[in-house]
Structure formats: C-alpha cells, structure tokens
Design a protein around this motif. Structure first.
Motif, PDB file in Angstrom:
ATOM      1  N   PRO A  17       0.839  -1.214   0.000  1.00  0.00           N
ATOM      2  CA  PRO A  17       0.000   0.000   0.000  1.00  0.00           C
ATOM      3  C   PRO A  17       0.865   1.252   0.000  1.00  0.00           C
ATOM      4  CG  PRO A  17      -0.694  -1.548   1.718  1.00  0.00           C
ATOM      5  CD  PRO A  17       0.626  -2.032   1.204  1.00  0.00           C
ATOM      6  N   LEU A  18       0.505   2.203  -0.844  1.00  0.00           N
ATOM      7  CA  LEU A  18       1.301   3.424  -0.919  1.00  0.00           C
ATOM      8  C   LEU A  18       1.240   4.235   0.369  1.00  0.00           C
ATOM      9  CD1 LEU A  18      -0.568   6.252  -1.427  1.00  0.00           C
ATOM     10  CD2 LEU A  18      -1.071   5.038  -3.528  1.00  0.00           C
ATOM     11  N   GLN A  19       0.163   4.025   1.175  1.00  0.00           N
ATOM     12  CA  GLN A  19       0.039   4.772   2.426  1.00  0.00           C
ATOM     13  C   GLN A  19       1.197   4.491   3.378  1.00  0.00           C
ATOM     14  OE1 GLN A  19      -2.315   3.007   0.997  1.00  0.00           O
ATOM     15  NE2 GLN A  19      -4.162   4.248   0.759  1.00  0.00           N
ATOM     16  N   LEU A  20       1.801   3.297   3.261  1.00  0.00           N
ATOM     17  CA  LEU A  20       2.916   2.958   4.143  1.00  0.00           C
ATOM     18  C   LEU A  20       4.152   3.804   3.846  1.00  0.00           C
ATOM     19  CD1 LEU A  20       2.701  -0.953   4.188  1.00  0.00           C
ATOM     20  CD2 LEU A  20       1.910   0.645   5.936  1.00  0.00           C
ATOM     21  N   ALA A  21       4.274   4.278   2.607  1.00  0.00           N
ATOM     22  CA  ALA A  21       5.484   5.000   2.207  1.00  0.00           C
ATOM     23  C   ALA A  21       5.313   6.504   2.245  1.00  0.00           C
ATOM     24  CB  ALA A  21       5.899   4.565   0.802  1.00  0.00           C
ATOM     25  N   LEU A  28       7.869  11.583   2.533  1.00  0.00           N
ATOM     26  CA  LEU A  28       7.746  13.019   2.776  1.00  0.00           C
ATOM     27  C   LEU A  28       8.930  13.535   3.597  1.00  0.00           C
ATOM     28  CD1 LEU A  28       6.134  15.637   2.583  1.00  0.00           C
ATOM     29  CD2 LEU A  28       4.893  14.948   4.640  1.00  0.00           C
ATOM     30  N   LYS A  29       9.347  12.766   4.587  1.00  0.00           N
ATOM     31  CA  LYS A  29      10.515  13.160   5.379  1.00  0.00           C
ATOM     32  C   LYS A  29      11.765  13.233   4.508  1.00  0.00           C
ATOM     33  CE  LYS A  29       8.944  11.441   9.884  1.00  0.00           C
ATOM     34  NZ  LYS A  29       9.216  10.495  10.996  1.00  0.00           N
ATOM     35  N   PHE A  59       5.395   5.442  -7.113  1.00  0.00           N
ATOM     36  CA  PHE A  59       4.236   4.596  -6.862  1.00  0.00           C
ATOM     37  C   PHE A  59       3.736   3.914  -8.137  1.00  0.00           C
ATOM     38  CE2 PHE A  59       3.341   7.795  -3.301  1.00  0.00           C
ATOM     39  CZ  PHE A  59       4.042   7.032  -2.387  1.00  0.00           C
ATOM     40  N   GLY A  60       4.015   4.510  -9.309  1.00  0.00           N
ATOM     41  CA  GLY A  60       3.534   3.923 -10.553  1.00  0.00           C
ATOM     42  C   GLY A  60       4.497   2.987 -11.244  1.00  0.00           C
TER      43      GLY A  60
END
Length: 384
Positions: free
Chosen positions: A224-228, A233-234, A255-256
C-alpha cells in the motif's frame, strides 16, 4: 453438443445483457452529473435530474414593483400593476399563492386577497397582479408574494462561468485545472520513460539477479502506498523538494513504476524473438533495438499504462494533500479544490456538480480516445 464449433452458446444473451447493464450503471451517475451541472439551484432542490426535461413545481418568493415609482391613482384609489415574473430569471404558471410564508396556498389565481384596512391584491396564473389601497398603504417596498408555480425546464451556463472564471481562489477551478495538468502530464510521462527501459532489460537482457528483480517488482505491486507516504515526505523535506511539483512528480513516479514495469515487461517478453535476434545479427545495439523495434511494437502496452497512470494521477487527492501543500492556493489541484468547495459551499449543489464534471471531463476524454488499447495492454503476456 451445445459447444459445437460455429454454434453460439446459449449464454450469449446473458453475457450481452450483463455488458449492457454494466454500461448503463456506469453511465447513469455520469449523465446525472452532466445534466445537474446545467441546472439552477432551485431546480436541483426541487426535482431529480431525470425530470430535468419536464416542468416542475417550485415555491418562489416574488415581489411586486416599487409602489412609490409605479402607483397610479384611479377613482381615488391607488393601484400598482405589473407581473411578478418581470425582472426574474424564472417564469411559470402560478398554481396557488399567498402573502405569508405560513399560508403559501391561501389563494388561487384570480382570487382577491384582503390585506387589511381596505388594501387588496389579486394575482393571475401568468403572474399579472393588481395591488390597490390608499396612498399611505401603498408605499415603501413592494408587496412580497409567495407562489407555488409550475416552472418550465431551464438550463444555464452560469454555473460553468462561476466555477471556471470566478476571480476568487475559493470559487475558481480554472487555475486548479492547469495545476492538475502540471502534475498529471509529467507524472505520466516520467514513469513510462523509466519503466520502458527497465522492462526491456528484464525481458531481453541477461544479467545476474534478473529473476530476483522481477520478484521484487511483483512484490511491490501489493504494497500500500500509504505505508510509504510519511517516510517519503521526510526524505523529500530533507533534500528540499517536499512542497512542490518536483516532489509530487517523483512520488507518483515511484508509486507507478512497479505496475508500469510489470505490464511492459509482460508485453515485451511476448514479442517475436526472431525479430530481436535478426536485428542483433545485423549489428544493431540494444539501444537501437529498443528504440526502433521494441517501442513501436509496444505501443498498446504503453498506451494502456498511460491511461491508468493518467487517470490515477488526475483523480488523486491523498498524494497531492501530502506532497503539494500550499496555503495560498497557487498549486491546488482539482480534487483538493472540490474538497474546498464542499467546505465553503456545501449547499450549492449546482456548483459542486459543475466542479465535479469539469474534473472528470478530461479523464473521460482520455479514456474514450485510448480505450481500444486498454484491453490489449492488460492482456499482454497472459496468452502464449
């Protein structure tokens, strides 16, 4: 015996019916959104979009003309005459009317309403009215009239003018439209360029660890992209690209890439081997083979991924919220602009419908223009 060659299956009608049903279900909300985007707020609040072509009953608040400028004296009585629909953006046939919001159906067209102290008023079905009284009674503002009328269907471009050409950042989506294009076009082209080179290497070049790389790419498809989001961002903030277009381009590219490499590699590995081998025999380098043979033959797969990446990036809100933060609205994309409209104009459904359709118009155009390549690209490598 039902499956004899040349004889249609008895389930053909069920398949065709299912396809038609799916198409209708897919088009139903889109058509409704399109029609609602051209309707007024009163029409949307009164009837559903499927009744947009028929007259609808609406409750309206109208006002008679200013008596100080329009009254005339007749036999010692002052009269104000006119039409309640004059100067309004709606017309219709009045069914009932009243002079109080608590008694909107107190009178029918043609009846005389006693307003007290000898003051009277009558309203016709077409909106024509006659208001009589003394000079002291007929003064100030015009008499307010509540009517229930059958209003004919009306369509307007005012919603689009308000959404696209409003001067404020809160209402206008024109800037958000170009901001979305600024995000989407590079975020679609960059991963295709990188993935095409990687897919060719994984499909036709022999090197150590190739199978492991393919396995890692397949594994990344289910992450899942939410994990990254937060770690990425940091990292972006640490190198100074956390709040700008470059950061969101790289995020969408990362992500793609797994899907792009997997899709293109499956397609390229199914291309005829004889063509590549003959080119090598003729002295062509890998780069020449890739640019002059593989890329032209892989256009369906490239177009298929381009559709997916374009639609996903255009409709994205989460990545834009994280990597494209701008309090001034200079880099706000359309999905975020619609969220802002929901917060500031939650009751203005005509504005929300127009903004939503403007947002989906470009993806619809891209999909219909390139959909013939979609199935060919998705089935790449599935059949030998």
């Amino acid at each position: 015996m039902d499956n004899i060659a040349g004889k249609k299956s008895s389930l053909t009608w069920a398949v065709n019916l299912s396809v038609v049903l799916l198409v209708v279900l897919w088009l139903f909300p889109t058509v409704g959104l399109l029609i609602s985007s051209f309707r007024t707020a009163d029409q949307i609040a009164t009837t559903g979009w499927w009744k947009a072509l028929f007259p609808a009953e609406q409750n309206l608040v109208l006002r008679a003309a200013d008596p100080d400028e329009n009254r005339v004296e007749r036999d010692g009585v002052y009269v104000v005459e006119g039409n309640l629909f004059e100067g309004e953006d709606v017309t219709g046939k009045i069914r009932v009317w009243g002079t109080s919001s608590q008694a909107i159906s107190a009178f029918t067209p043609g009846e005389v309403a006693d307003l007290g102290d000898g003051e009277t008023m009558t309203v016709g079905a077409d909106g024509a009215y006659s208001w009589t009284g003394s000079e002291d009674q007929i003064s100030g503002r015009g008499q307010r009239v509540f009517v229930s009328a059958m209003v004919p269907p009306k369509f307007t471009l005012a919603n689009y003018e308000r959404v696209l050409f409003s001067g404020s950042n809160t209402d206008s989506m024109a800037k958000a439209f170009f901001n979305t294009l600024t995000v989407t076009i590079p975020a679609t082209i960059i991963p295709i360029l990188i993935a095409a080179f990687a897919a060719y290497a994984l499909a036709w070049m022999d090197f150590k660890g190739r199978a492991l790389l393919i396995a890692v790419i397949v594994g990344l498809l289910v992450v899942p992209l939410q994990l990254a989001l937060i770690p990425l961002l940091k990292l972006h903030n640490g190198i100074g690209i956390g709040k700008g277009y470059l950061g969101v381009w790289l995020a969408h590219t990362g992500f793609g890439l797994p899907l792009a490499i997997y899709l293109l590699r499956n397609y390229m590995v199914g291309l005829p081997r004889d063509i590549i081998e003959n080119a090598k025999v003729d002295g062509a380098t890998d780069f020449q083979i890739f640019t002059r043979i593989i890329l032209p033959l892989s256009f369906p797969a490239l177009a298929s991924f381009a559709i997916f990446q374009f639609l996903w990036t255009w409709n994205d809100l989460l990545v834009a919220k994280v990597f494209l933060i701008d309090a001034t609205g200079e880099t706000t994309v359309m999905t975020n602009q619609i969220v802002e409209l929901l917060g500031t104009r939650g009751g203005n459904w005509e504005i929300l419908a127009t903004a939503a359709f403007v947002s989906i118009a470009v993806p619809l155009g891209v999909f219909f223009a390139m959909q013939r390549y979609l199935v060919r690209g998705l089935l790449a490598g599935s059949v030998k």
